[in-house]
Motif scaffolding. Structure first.
Motif, PDB file in Angstrom:
ATOM      1  N   ILE A   1       8.286   8.351 -19.087  1.00 16.13           N
ATOM      2  CA  ILE A   1       7.832   7.347 -18.111  1.00 16.13           C
ATOM      3  C   ILE A   1       7.214   8.039 -16.904  1.00 16.13           C
ATOM      4  N   ALA A   2       7.881   9.084 -16.400  1.00 19.49           N
ATOM      5  CA  ALA A   2       7.375   9.804 -15.230  1.00 19.49           C
ATOM      6  C   ALA A   2       6.021  10.442 -15.512  1.00 19.49           C
ATOM      7  N   LEU A   3       5.875  11.045 -16.694  1.00 16.78           N
ATOM      8  CA  LEU A   3       4.622  11.710 -17.053  1.00 16.78           C
ATOM      9  C   LEU A   3       3.497  10.703 -17.284  1.00 16.78           C
ATOM     10  N   LEU A   4       3.833   9.585 -17.912  1.00 11.93           N
ATOM     11  CA  LEU A   4       2.835   8.536 -18.122  1.00 11.93           C
ATOM     12  C   LEU A   4       2.358   7.970 -16.793  1.00 11.93           C
ATOM     13  N   GLU A   5       3.320   7.754 -15.892  1.00 14.21           N
ATOM     14  CA  GLU A   5       2.931   7.178 -14.603  1.00 14.21           C
ATOM     15  C   GLU A   5       2.029   8.131 -13.827  1.00 14.21           C
ATOM     16  N   ASP A   6       2.282   9.414 -13.948  1.00 11.58           N
ATOM     17  CA  ASP A   6       1.430  10.405 -13.283  1.00 11.58           C
ATOM     18  C   ASP A   6      -0.016  10.255 -13.755  1.00 11.58           C
ATOM     19  N   LYS A   7      -0.195  10.010 -15.056  1.00  9.26           N
ATOM     20  CA  LYS A   7      -1.543   9.816 -15.603  1.00  9.26           C
ATOM     21  C   LYS A   7      -2.150   8.501 -15.108  1.00  9.26           C
TER      22      LYS A   7
ATOM     23  N   SER B   1       5.754  25.322  -8.444  1.00 13.48           N
ATOM     24  CA  SER B   1       7.181  25.106  -8.176  1.00 13.48           C
ATOM     25  C   SER B   1       7.943  24.585  -9.389  1.00 13.48           C
ATOM     26  N   GLY B   2       7.278  24.490 -10.554  1.00 19.63           N
ATOM     27  CA  GLY B   2       8.008  24.218 -11.785  1.00 19.63           C
ATOM     28  C   GLY B   2       7.905  22.831 -12.368  1.00 19.63           C
ATOM     29  N   SER B   3       7.214  21.898 -11.706  1.00 13.60           N
ATOM     30  CA  SER B   3       7.111  20.548 -12.246  1.00 13.60           C
ATOM     31  C   SER B   3       5.996  20.463 -13.289  1.00 13.60           C
ATOM     32  N   MET B   4       6.029  19.407 -14.099  1.00 17.52           N
ATOM     33  CA  MET B   4       4.959  19.212 -15.062  1.00 17.52           C
ATOM     34  C   MET B   4       3.641  18.964 -14.342  1.00 17.52           C
ATOM     35  N   SER B   5       3.714  18.367 -13.144  1.00 15.00           N
ATOM     36  CA  SER B   5       2.502  18.170 -12.340  1.00 15.00           C
ATOM     37  C   SER B   5       1.868  19.519 -11.999  1.00 15.00           C
ATOM     38  N   ASN B   6       2.715  20.520 -11.725  1.00 15.26           N
ATOM     39  CA  ASN B   6       2.220  21.878 -11.459  1.00 15.26           C
ATOM     40  C   ASN B   6       1.539  22.463 -12.687  1.00 15.26           C
ATOM     41  N   VAL B   7       2.125  22.231 -13.841  1.00 12.82           N
ATOM     42  CA  VAL B   7       1.536  22.730 -15.094  1.00 12.82           C
ATOM     43  C   VAL B   7       0.166  22.098 -15.310  1.00 12.82           C
ATOM     44  N   ALA B   8       0.066  20.777 -15.042  1.00 11.01           N
ATOM     45  CA  ALA B   8      -1.214  20.083 -15.190  1.00 11.01           C
ATOM     46  C   ALA B   8      -2.241  20.619 -14.203  1.00 11.01           C
ATOM     47  N   THR B   9      -1.813  20.898 -12.970  1.00 13.74           N
ATOM     48  CA  THR B   9      -2.719  21.455 -11.963  1.00 13.74           C
ATOM     49  C   THR B   9      -3.234  22.822 -12.398  1.00 13.74           C
ATOM     50  N   LEU B  10      -2.341  23.634 -12.944  1.00 19.76           N
ATOM     51  CA  LEU B  10      -2.735  24.959 -13.426  1.00 19.76           C
ATOM     52  C   LEU B  10      -3.758  24.842 -14.551  1.00 19.76           C
ATOM     53  N   ALA B  11      -3.531  23.907 -15.467  1.00 20.97           N
ATOM     54  CA  ALA B  11      -4.494  23.678 -16.548  1.00 20.97           C
ATOM     55  C   ALA B  11      -5.830  23.202 -15.985  1.00 20.97           C
ATOM     56  N   HIS B  12      -5.772  22.339 -14.975  1.00 21.81           N
ATOM     57  CA  HIS B  12      -6.976  21.817 -14.311  1.00 21.81           C
ATOM     58  C   HIS B  12      -7.826  22.963 -13.759  1.00 21.81           C
TER      59      HIS B  12
ATOM     60  N   ASP C   1      -1.620  15.041 -22.130  1.00 19.56           N
ATOM     61  CA  ASP C   1      -1.335  14.298 -23.360  1.00 19.56           C
ATOM     62  C   ASP C   1      -0.198  14.946 -24.149  1.00 19.56           C
ATOM     63  N   ALA C   2      -0.269  16.277 -24.238  1.00 15.02           N
ATOM     64  CA  ALA C   2       0.771  17.008 -24.975  1.00 15.02           C
ATOM     65  C   ALA C   2       2.119  16.870 -24.286  1.00 15.02           C
ATOM     66  N   ALA C   3       2.113  16.856 -22.946  1.00 15.14           N
ATOM     67  CA  ALA C   3       3.360  16.735 -22.195  1.00 15.14           C
ATOM     68  C   ALA C   3       4.045  15.408 -22.489  1.00 15.14           C
ATOM     69  N   VAL C   4       3.246  14.340 -22.519  1.00 16.25           N
ATOM     70  CA  VAL C   4       3.814  13.017 -22.816  1.00 16.25           C
ATOM     71  C   VAL C   4       4.417  13.008 -24.215  1.00 16.25           C
TER      72      VAL C   4
ATOM     73  N   TRP D   1       0.823  -1.208   0.000  1.00 20.55           N
ATOM     74  CA  TRP D   1       0.000   0.000   0.000  1.00 20.55           C
ATOM     75  C   TRP D   1       0.857   1.258   0.000  1.00 20.55           C
ATOM     76  N   TYR D   2       1.911   1.257   0.829  1.00 18.51           N
ATOM     77  CA  TYR D   2       2.730   2.465   0.991  1.00 18.51           C
ATOM     78  C   TYR D   2       3.644   2.740  -0.206  1.00 18.51           C
ATOM     79  N   ASP D   3       3.623   1.844  -1.210  1.00 16.82           N
ATOM     80  CA  ASP D   3       4.439   2.067  -2.405  1.00 16.82           C
ATOM     81  C   ASP D   3       3.611   2.461  -3.632  1.00 16.82           C
ATOM     82  N   VAL D   4       2.302   2.588  -3.474  1.00 16.71           N
ATOM     83  CA  VAL D   4       1.436   2.899  -4.618  1.00 16.71           C
ATOM     84  C   VAL D   4       1.825   4.228  -5.260  1.00 16.71           C
ATOM     85  N   ASP D   5       2.201   5.216  -4.455  1.00 14.06           N
ATOM     86  CA  ASP D   5       2.551   6.538  -4.983  1.00 14.06           C
ATOM     87  C   ASP D   5       4.051   6.727  -5.174  1.00 14.06           C
TER      88      ASP D   5
END
Length: 599
Positions: free
Chosen positions: A439-445, A376-387, A426-429, A299-303
């Motif tokens: 791989i990192a971006l795909l796994e985030d999805k 803070s500059g990550s692609m996850s931040n960019v996705a959150t901003l788009a969200h 999708d564009a980021a991948v 369980w503790y390794d899912v993320d």
């Protein structure tokens, strides 16, 4: 020419001076005065008895609409103040004042609902056929049906009054209990005392030992206080079930389904489609376990991260990337986002004393939105901003319709936001600069799909079964642990080597009293938006106009009618949901293919 978009939002165009704003003070004083006038109008309002009363009802609705706008404008602004600076004590005082005004408004609204419910059927049909009320047919019928589902005005008022220190009091107790929990974890060689939130954030730490220790320390804390949490959860469910019983409701799902304007067969079809298509995500979990050097994923390794994403975007670069991808979908979305960036509608600066998380809030009098996050500059931040820009675009799309026809349910609230996020993700991948980055971006999805299809499904299974057992009496902590583990085993389709028995104690959503079953609407919104996204991919350019028409109807249709009108789909059938799931399966399969060499 390089444009520098502001990273700090502009609130002064709304009410200059922050929590000391004289304009805000005047606005709230005016709102209180207007509210007194509205309360008097409601007091004098009588049950409509003839179609000639249509104009009288319409006039009251207009007064109510304006009142709602005034209260929402100041409430949203104060929320922004509290988020941008948690040390702003004056904002907290203003928030309490705003809540009191909202409670007064709610009392008057319930009186209107009750009066509309008392209107004779023949008169009601004639009223809705009149010009002043025709555009409000859906929402007025909804209000009337809600009132009919409830007890008498006096009884409901008593339930509301008792719930403050009873029902809602248990929820507040949960917050207190969790707030007092502290755990000590060794992070990067340093022993740290952490809150529950801070310890939970370590679930994605790159060091497996840190992830495991933080999980085990938290599990010990939940186990130590399990009797307190069991008492709290049982009391909340007991109050809710007893209220339902008095109203004549046997199915605990009746209220959440009504709130989300959907049928139970739609919910069953969604979970049925998900259950049939879990194997690709089980394969992903197995692959991830191997990548982490384990025989099975705990369980503790899912993320846990499987690679380190190194690509960074400045705020300006992130904004430009979003605008470029939005532009490929449609000009209105791009132009709207451009306006949000240029006019300072976004609070993105990384600085102390900001509230964690992100949100989008609407300011109806100004017809603007404000977006809050910490970038803070990550692609996850960019996705959150788009969200969050997607949420704001939903509000923008609703501007042509009357404010009373803008209230959409939680299950479709995530449609525009997830849609916008998918465009960027999708564009980021596709634009990933390296294999590791891809791989990192795909796994985030894929992780989002696992959360919505497996984690939230297990929450739904647990809560459904718990409520059935609670009808027969208190469910002890030991049984709650069993129900949780069984639900996780089923929800994750056996894809985990270990489960989280005290998850029921750790998850705030089970203790929220204002919204029952705070789980399935997330999955609905995620999958519904993915199905809309699949439709957009099918139709290509030119879909934007149809998309905005769909968003405008989210507040005046059931979920089933919305899908049939705009997508030509029957969402009570599994086939609809499988289209969105198929997109997620592609991501899981691509992730497995890309990482096969490492296994």
């Amino acid at each position: 020419m390089t444009v520098n978009y502001p990273e700090v939002w502009d609130l002064d165009t709304l009410f200059p001076g922050g929590s000391e704003s004289q304009e805000l003070r005047q606005h709230m004083d005016d709102a209180s005065t207007k509210l007194s006038g509205f309360e008097e109008s409601v007091h004098q309002f009588e049950v409509p008895s003839a179609k000639g009363d249509a104009q009288k009802v319409a006039d009251l609705l207009e007064q109510m609409s304006l009142m709602m706008k005034h209260l929402s404008q100041s409430g949203a602004f104060i929320g922004c103040l509290m988020a941008q600076n948690t040390q702003d004590k004056k904002a907290g005082i203003l928030d309490s004042e705003s809540s009191s005004l909202s409670a007064r408004f709610q009392d008057s609204f319930q009186k209107i609902q009750q009066d509309l419910a008392k209107t004779e059927e023949s008169v009601w049909a004639e009223l809705l056929d009149e010009g002043p009320l025709r555009d409000f047919t859906f929402v007025l019928n909804e209000w009337r049906e809600e009132a009919k589902m409830l007890l008498s005005e006096k009884e409901e008022s008593l339930i509301t009054a008792l719930s403050v220190d009873g029902y809602h009091g248990w929820s507040q107790l949960y917050d207190m209990l969790v707030g007092e929990i502290k755990v000590t974890v060794t992070v990067d060689g340093e022993e740290k005392t952490l809150s529950v939130g801070q310890a939970n954030n370590l679930s994605s730490h790159k060091d497996a030992a840190v992830r495991k220790e933080s999980y085990e320390k938290l599990e010990e804390a939940w186990a130590e206080k399990e009797e307190f949490f069991a008492k709290t959860l049982n009391s909340i469910a007991g109050f809710r079930l007893e209220t339902y019983k008095k109203r004549g409701w046997d199915n605990p799902l009746q209220e959440p389904l009504h709130i989300n304007r959907m049928k139970e067969e739609t919910l069953d079809a969604m979970w049925g489609a998900i259950s049939k298509n879990k194997q690709p995500f089980v394969a992903y979990l197995n692959q991830k376990g191997k990548l982490l050097g384990k025989d099975g994923l705990d369980w503790y390794d899912v993320d846990a991260p499987v690679t380190e994403s190194t690509q960074q975007f400045s705020y300006q670069e992130g904004a430009e990337f979003i605008l470029k991808q939005f532009g490929k979908f449609g000009p209105e979305l791009e132009q709207f986002a451009q306006q949000a960036f240029e006019k300072g509608w976004i609070e993105a600066e990384d600085r102390p004393n900001k509230r964690p998380g992100g949100f989008c809030t609407g300011l109806p009098l100004s017809e603007e939105s404000r977006i809050f996050m910490t970038y803070s500059g990550s692609m996850s931040n960019v996705a959150t901003l788009a969200h969050e820009l997607g949420h704001a675009f939903h509000t923008y799309a609703l501007r042509p319709v009357h404010s009373l026809n803008r209230s959409y349910a939680m299950n479709v609230a995530e449609t525009a936001s997830t849609f916008a996020e998918m465009i960027v993700a999708d564009a980021a991948v596709k634009n990933a600069q390296s294999r590791e980055e891809k791989i990192a971006l795909l796994e985030d999805k894929v992780q989002r799909s696992v959360a919505f299809f497996m984690n939230i499904h297990s929450r739904f299974l647990f809560e459904t079964r718990f409520y059935e057992e609670r009808k027969n009496g208190v469910v002890p902590a030991s049984r709650l642990n069993e129900l949780m583990e069984q639900a996780q085993e089923e929800g994750f389709a056996g894809g985990l080597a270990s489960t989280h028995p005290h998850f029921w104690a750790s998850k705030l959503h089970f203790y929220i009293t204002y919204v029952p079953f705070y789980n399935f609407p997330y999955t609905f919104g995620y999958l519904f938006s993915l199905s809309v996204y699949a439709k957009a991919l099918e139709e290509g350019t030119g879909f934007e106009e149809k998309y905005m028409a769909l968003l405008r109807d989210t507040a005046v249709m059931s979920a089933e009618d919305l899908a049939m009108k705009h997508l030509g789909e029957d969402i009570t059938q599994q086939a609809f949901w499988e289209k969105g799931i198929a997109l997620c399966v592609q991501d899981a399969e691509e992730f497995i293919s890309l990482t096969s060499a490492e296994v």
